[in-house]
Write an enzyme that holds these catalytic residues in place. Sequence first.
Site: not given
Length: 184
Positions: A25, A28-30, A33
């Site tokens: 996760f 995925l966030h990076r 973003g």
Amino acid sequence: MNSYLNIRVLRDPEFSTEALMAALFAKLHRALGARGRGDIGVSFPEYSRTPGSVLRLHGTAVALSELEATRWRAGLGDYCHVTDIALVPAGNRWRTVRRVQVKSSPARLLSRSVRKGWLSEAQAQERLASAQPQQSDQPYLNLKSLSSGQHFRLFICHGELLSAPVVGRFSSYGLSARATIPWF
């Protein structure tokens, strides 16, 4: 939001499912973003007390293909099984998947308010005497902030089932309090 793909975190003797899901996760966030489009949402189809072992990505086939082309899961390939991009089945319902922010440390929040000039030290001490930390029974992921380096829990709430989709943008976590994902 007509397509999806599933990423299953595989069992591993060295790492817990929760730790691997948090690492997945965070990557995925990076990637979301960096992408900056807000066109990919997430859900956790096996959630209960924990997010479970499946992360489902929702979006158009083009958006999901573009994300996959970035190879954002580098280093986690041995720990994940990824399905092909598929069409969302007909007859599904819709729901939001959003972040819930819990005020778990009143002392930290009041200290911040003093630093920002919103409260005096005396006001903060007065409020701290009656403040109670909040708790949540929502599933969460243990993450580390890239900006501050602090560890935190990202609580996740799957909203009520709806009969029609709501269009909107998703955060860099793939979450939204307004935009829905298909639930099946």
